[in-house]
Design a protein around this motif. Structure first.
Motif, mmCIF file in Angstrom:
data_model
loop_
_atom_site.group_PDB
_atom_site.id
_atom_site.type_symbol
_atom_site.label_atom_id
_atom_site.label_comp_id
_atom_site.label_asym_id
_atom_site.label_seq_id
_atom_site.Cartn_x
_atom_site.Cartn_y
_atom_site.Cartn_z
ATOM 1 N N GLY A 157 0.793 -1.222 0.000
ATOM 2 C CA GLY A 157 0.000 0.000 0.000
ATOM 3 C C GLY A 157 0.820 1.265 0.000
ATOM 4 N N VAL A 158 2.037 1.206 -0.540
ATOM 5 C CA VAL A 158 2.922 2.366 -0.539
ATOM 6 C C VAL A 158 2.715 3.177 -1.821
ATOM 7 C CG1 VAL A 158 5.325 3.139 -0.398
ATOM 8 C CG2 VAL A 158 4.605 1.041 0.782
ATOM 9 N N PRO A 159 2.554 4.482 -1.734
ATOM 10 C CA PRO A 159 2.425 5.310 -2.945
ATOM 11 C C PRO A 159 3.616 5.101 -3.880
ATOM 12 C CG PRO A 159 1.912 6.606 -0.997
ATOM 13 C CD PRO A 159 2.449 5.304 -0.500
ATOM 14 N N LEU A 160 3.348 5.128 -5.177
ATOM 15 C CA LEU A 160 4.361 4.813 -6.178
ATOM 16 C C LEU A 160 4.646 6.016 -7.073
ATOM 17 C CD1 LEU A 160 6.156 2.809 -7.746
ATOM 18 C CD2 LEU A 160 4.102 2.096 -9.003
ATOM 19 N N VAL A 161 5.913 6.382 -7.141
ATOM 20 C CA VAL A 161 6.403 7.423 -8.053
ATOM 21 C C VAL A 161 7.347 6.748 -9.040
ATOM 22 C CG1 VAL A 161 7.757 9.546 -8.248
ATOM 23 C CG2 VAL A 161 6.206 9.221 -6.300
ATOM 24 N N ILE A 162 7.270 7.119 -10.310
ATOM 25 C CA ILE A 162 8.204 6.578 -11.290
ATOM 26 C C ILE A 162 8.821 7.711 -12.090
ATOM 27 C CG2 ILE A 162 7.055 4.348 -11.479
ATOM 28 C CD1 ILE A 162 5.822 5.281 -14.106
ATOM 29 N N THR A 163 10.072 7.521 -12.480
ATOM 30 C CA THR A 163 10.718 8.440 -13.415
ATOM 31 C C THR A 163 10.928 7.705 -14.735
ATOM 32 O OG1 THR A 163 11.834 9.781 -11.745
ATOM 33 C CG2 THR A 163 12.806 9.766 -13.940
ATOM 34 N N ILE A 164 10.487 8.326 -15.812
ATOM 35 C CA ILE A 164 10.627 7.749 -17.149
ATOM 36 C C ILE A 164 11.896 8.299 -17.788
ATOM 37 C CG2 ILE A 164 9.581 7.517 -19.426
ATOM 38 C CD1 ILE A 164 8.088 6.050 -17.184
ATOM 39 N N ALA A 212 0.699 4.442 -11.405
ATOM 40 C CA ALA A 212 1.556 5.213 -10.508
ATOM 41 C C ALA A 212 0.821 6.435 -9.966
ATOM 42 C CB ALA A 212 2.820 5.647 -11.237
ATOM 43 N N ASP A 213 1.176 6.829 -8.766
ATOM 44 C CA ASP A 213 0.582 8.018 -8.161
ATOM 45 C C ASP A 213 1.167 9.291 -8.754
ATOM 46 O OD1 ASP A 213 -1.107 6.900 -5.729
ATOM 47 O OD2 ASP A 213 0.772 5.768 -5.794
ATOM 48 N N ALA A 214 2.403 9.219 -9.237
ATOM 49 C CA ALA A 214 3.019 10.354 -9.910
ATOM 50 C C ALA A 214 4.025 9.826 -10.922
ATOM 51 C CB ALA A 214 3.722 11.283 -8.911
ATOM 52 N N VAL A 215 4.072 10.481 -12.070
ATOM 53 C CA VAL A 215 4.990 10.107 -13.144
ATOM 54 C C VAL A 215 5.874 11.313 -13.440
ATOM 55 C CG1 VAL A 215 5.212 9.309 -15.528
ATOM 56 C CG2 VAL A 215 3.285 8.510 -14.118
ATOM 57 N N ILE A 216 7.186 11.131 -13.319
ATOM 58 C CA ILE A 216 8.136 12.203 -13.574
ATOM 59 C C ILE A 216 8.780 11.985 -14.943
ATOM 60 C CG2 ILE A 216 10.287 13.301 -12.830
ATOM 61 C CD1 ILE A 216 9.589 12.486 -9.958
ATOM 62 N N ALA A 217 8.673 12.983 -15.802
ATOM 63 C CA ALA A 217 9.357 12.987 -17.089
ATOM 64 C C ALA A 217 10.617 13.827 -16.949
ATOM 65 C CB ALA A 217 8.453 13.563 -18.172
ATOM 66 N N VAL A 218 11.657 13.478 -17.706
ATOM 67 C CA VAL A 218 12.924 14.209 -17.582
ATOM 68 C C VAL A 218 13.031 15.383 -18.544
ATOM 69 C CG1 VAL A 218 14.208 12.278 -16.603
ATOM 70 C CG2 VAL A 218 14.073 12.534 -19.098
ATOM 71 N N SER A 219 12.008 15.558 -19.405
ATOM 72 C CA SER A 219 11.997 16.688 -20.333
ATOM 73 C C SER A 219 10.569 16.916 -20.803
ATOM 74 C CB SER A 219 12.897 16.417 -21.545
ATOM 75 O OG SER A 219 12.390 15.326 -22.313
ATOM 76 N N GLU A 220 10.331 18.054 -21.414
ATOM 77 C CA GLU A 220 9.012 18.319 -21.993
ATOM 78 C C GLU A 220 8.705 17.330 -23.112
ATOM 79 O OE1 GLU A 220 6.425 20.149 -21.417
ATOM 80 O OE2 GLU A 220 7.226 21.140 -19.643
ATOM 81 N N SER A 221 9.711 16.989 -23.882
ATOM 82 C CA SER A 221 9.532 15.995 -24.931
ATOM 83 C C SER A 221 9.102 14.655 -24.346
ATOM 84 C CB SER A 221 10.846 15.823 -25.712
ATOM 85 O OG SER A 221 10.788 14.716 -26.585
ATOM 86 N N ARG A 273 -0.995 14.045 -12.877
ATOM 87 C CA ARG A 273 -0.005 13.166 -12.258
ATOM 88 C C ARG A 273 1.366 13.282 -12.917
ATOM 89 N NH1 ARG A 273 -0.723 7.865 -12.849
ATOM 90 N NH2 ARG A 273 -2.385 7.899 -14.392
ATOM 91 N N LEU A 274 1.474 14.099 -13.950
ATOM 92 C CA LEU A 274 2.718 14.228 -14.709
ATOM 93 C C LEU A 274 3.515 15.453 -14.265
ATOM 94 C CD1 LEU A 274 1.787 13.387 -18.416
ATOM 95 C CD2 LEU A 274 3.671 12.393 -17.122
ATOM 96 N N ARG A 275 4.780 15.274 -14.029
ATOM 97 C CA ARG A 275 5.690 16.374 -13.709
ATOM 98 C C ARG A 275 6.921 16.298 -14.599
ATOM 99 N NH1 ARG A 275 5.595 18.684 -8.512
ATOM 100 N NH2 ARG A 275 3.443 19.276 -8.040
ATOM 101 N N VAL A 276 7.528 17.417 -14.905
ATOM 102 C CA VAL A 276 8.800 17.452 -15.619
ATOM 103 C C VAL A 276 9.881 17.914 -14.647
ATOM 104 C CG1 VAL A 276 10.123 18.472 -17.499
ATOM 105 C CG2 VAL A 276 7.702 17.934 -17.829
ATOM 106 N N ILE A 277 10.841 17.032 -14.389
ATOM 107 C CA ILE A 277 11.993 17.366 -13.547
ATOM 108 C C ILE A 277 13.229 16.858 -14.280
ATOM 109 C CG2 ILE A 277 13.106 17.106 -11.306
ATOM 110 C CD1 ILE A 277 10.394 16.500 -10.079
ATOM 111 N N PRO A 278 14.107 17.740 -14.736
ATOM 112 C CA PRO A 278 15.226 17.315 -15.583
ATOM 113 C C PRO A 278 16.317 16.600 -14.806
ATOM 114 C CG PRO A 278 15.436 19.619 -15.063
ATOM 115 C CD PRO A 278 14.108 19.183 -14.487
#
Length: 400
Positions: free
Chosen positions: A106-113, A145-154, A169-174
């Motif tokens: 039951g742990v919240p899940l964050v992923i970086t693509i 996933a509870d949050a999905v981190i993209a490494v760029s706008e692309s 749920r989408l964030r951009v963090i380089p």
């Protein structure tokens, strides 16, 4: 959770995990679960390494066995209870572990693509039907996933367009780069060790021997280099044996034309990489798919200008005409991975390389601007702060 973690780092995702976990440890208690030789290391970050169960799949004659081995290791990520506020997975290799942690604990899940399986069709050369399984795991994880981190706008646009994921749920963090470790250095021991002529300008390719990284296009460009320009190919490990043979033939053909080519076939240590970046006249990144391209930041931090393909997140790091040159990239119309006109792409790569290698004042100015851009925009400390904001929000049960 990650496949790569020091000392087993072979790509940009591994660098990202190592640096992010180090900086997050200044803000929270961090435990890394990764592939490795087994065992637990205390500290912050603490590290649990899980040996891949290769022997369990020795009788599997299909390439799908490689993926099953990954899932087996990810299952073991959960053998020790996951007592965390958040689980953060990097690349599909660790995502099965995240799925089990979210469902089982039951742990919240964050992923970086760091890259998307549907955009890497050449993976089928490596994995066969296993590519369908890795793609399925990635899709399920992105959509739950509870949050999905993209490494760029692309990267963010590609995720949005291909998966059922709420944009909230989408964030951009380089990515970032450590500008204290990646900086111009005077030492030339690495050049001497590998037989690089310090008196001649050289173009550097440093990365995996993979179609994604455009290695076949880089070696195709070698025959168009000015005779006085060396090519230093620091490439490891090969995606397939067939690709190695293809590159070997292209390098041999370039040498027959009188081109100077040094091929370093093993992954070099960070100190050696910094020396190679520092003394290169130009760094080349001919990727056919690149959500970010952390190697470009490393080169720029060492005051080396970049010639790169105009794809994905590269356009968000390399400024055309200011920190290097971007080469136009029109995808093949038939869906084949790569440029529509490979020969023209190779020629334009070589043209940018030749110009910077033969105009040292221009190269020095672009290198200086590249370093300034990295220092101003791509530090790891602010990256960690932004990731921590995502953790706090998903742990509190709210949208990221």
């Amino acid at each position: 959770m990650s496949r790569e973690y020091p000392p087993h780092v072979y790509g940009g995702a591994g660098v990202h995990v190592a640096e992010l976990s180090r900086h997050l440890a200044e803000l929270a208690e961090v435990e890394v679960r990764c592939f490795g030789d087994g065992g637990f290391r205390e500290g912050n970050p603490a590290v649990r390494a899980y040996s891949a169960a290769a022997e369990a799949f020795e009788g599997n004659p299909h390439r799908v066995g490689t993926v099953l081995q990954v899932l087996h290791t990810c299952t073991h990520f959960n053998a020790t209870p996951v007592a965390a506020d958040v689980v953060h997975c990097h690349t599909w290799y660790s995502m099965w572990g995240g799925i089990l942690a979210k469902i089982g604990y039951g742990v919240p899940l964050v992923i970086t693509i760091h890259s998307l399986e549907p955009l890497r069709p050449w993976k089928r050369e490596q994995l066969g039907r296993g590519y369908d399984l890795s793609s399925w795991v990635e899709e399920r994880t992105i959509e739950m996933a509870d949050a999905v981190i993209a490494v760029s706008e692309s990267d963010r646009r590609a995720i949005r367009d291909r998966f059922r994921v709420d944009e909230a749920r989408l964030r951009v963090i380089p990515n970032g780069v450590d500008t204290q470790r990646y900086r111009p250095v005077a030492g030339r021991g690495t050049l001497e060790k590998h037989g690089i002529d310090a008196e001649l300008p050289y173009v550097l390719f440093l990365g995996r021997l993979s179609r994604q990284k455009g290695i076949d296009h880089f070696v195709a460009a070698l025959r168009h280099l000015s005779p006085e320009v060396q090519a230093v190919l620091c490439a490891w490990p090969p995606d397939t044996a067939e690709l190695t043979v293809e590159v070997e033939r292209a390098v041999a053909a370039a040498r027959e034309l009188g081109r100077r080519v040094v091929w370093i076939r093993e992954q070099v240590a960070e100190r050696e990489a910094v020396e190679l970046y520092s003394h290169a006249a130009v760094f080349c990144c001919p990727s056919v798919y690149e959500p970010f391209g952390i190697i470009n930041l490393e080169a720029m931090a060492c005051e080396t200008p970049v010639v790169a393909s105009r794809v994905g997140g590269i356009v968000e790091t390399v400024v055309d005409g200011e920190t290097g040159f971007l080469v136009g990239f029109e995808s093949a119309a038939d869906g084949r991975p790569g440029p529509a006109d490979p020969e023209r792409f190779a020629q334009e790569l070589a043209a940018g390389i030749n110009r910077l290698a033969t105009e040292p004042e221009l190269a020095a100015e672009m290198g200086r601007r590249g370093r300034e851009r990295v220092e101003a925009n791509f530090g790891w400390a602010p990256v960690a702060e932004r990731v921590m904001e995502v953790y706090r929000e998903v742990a509190a049960g709210g949208p990221p």
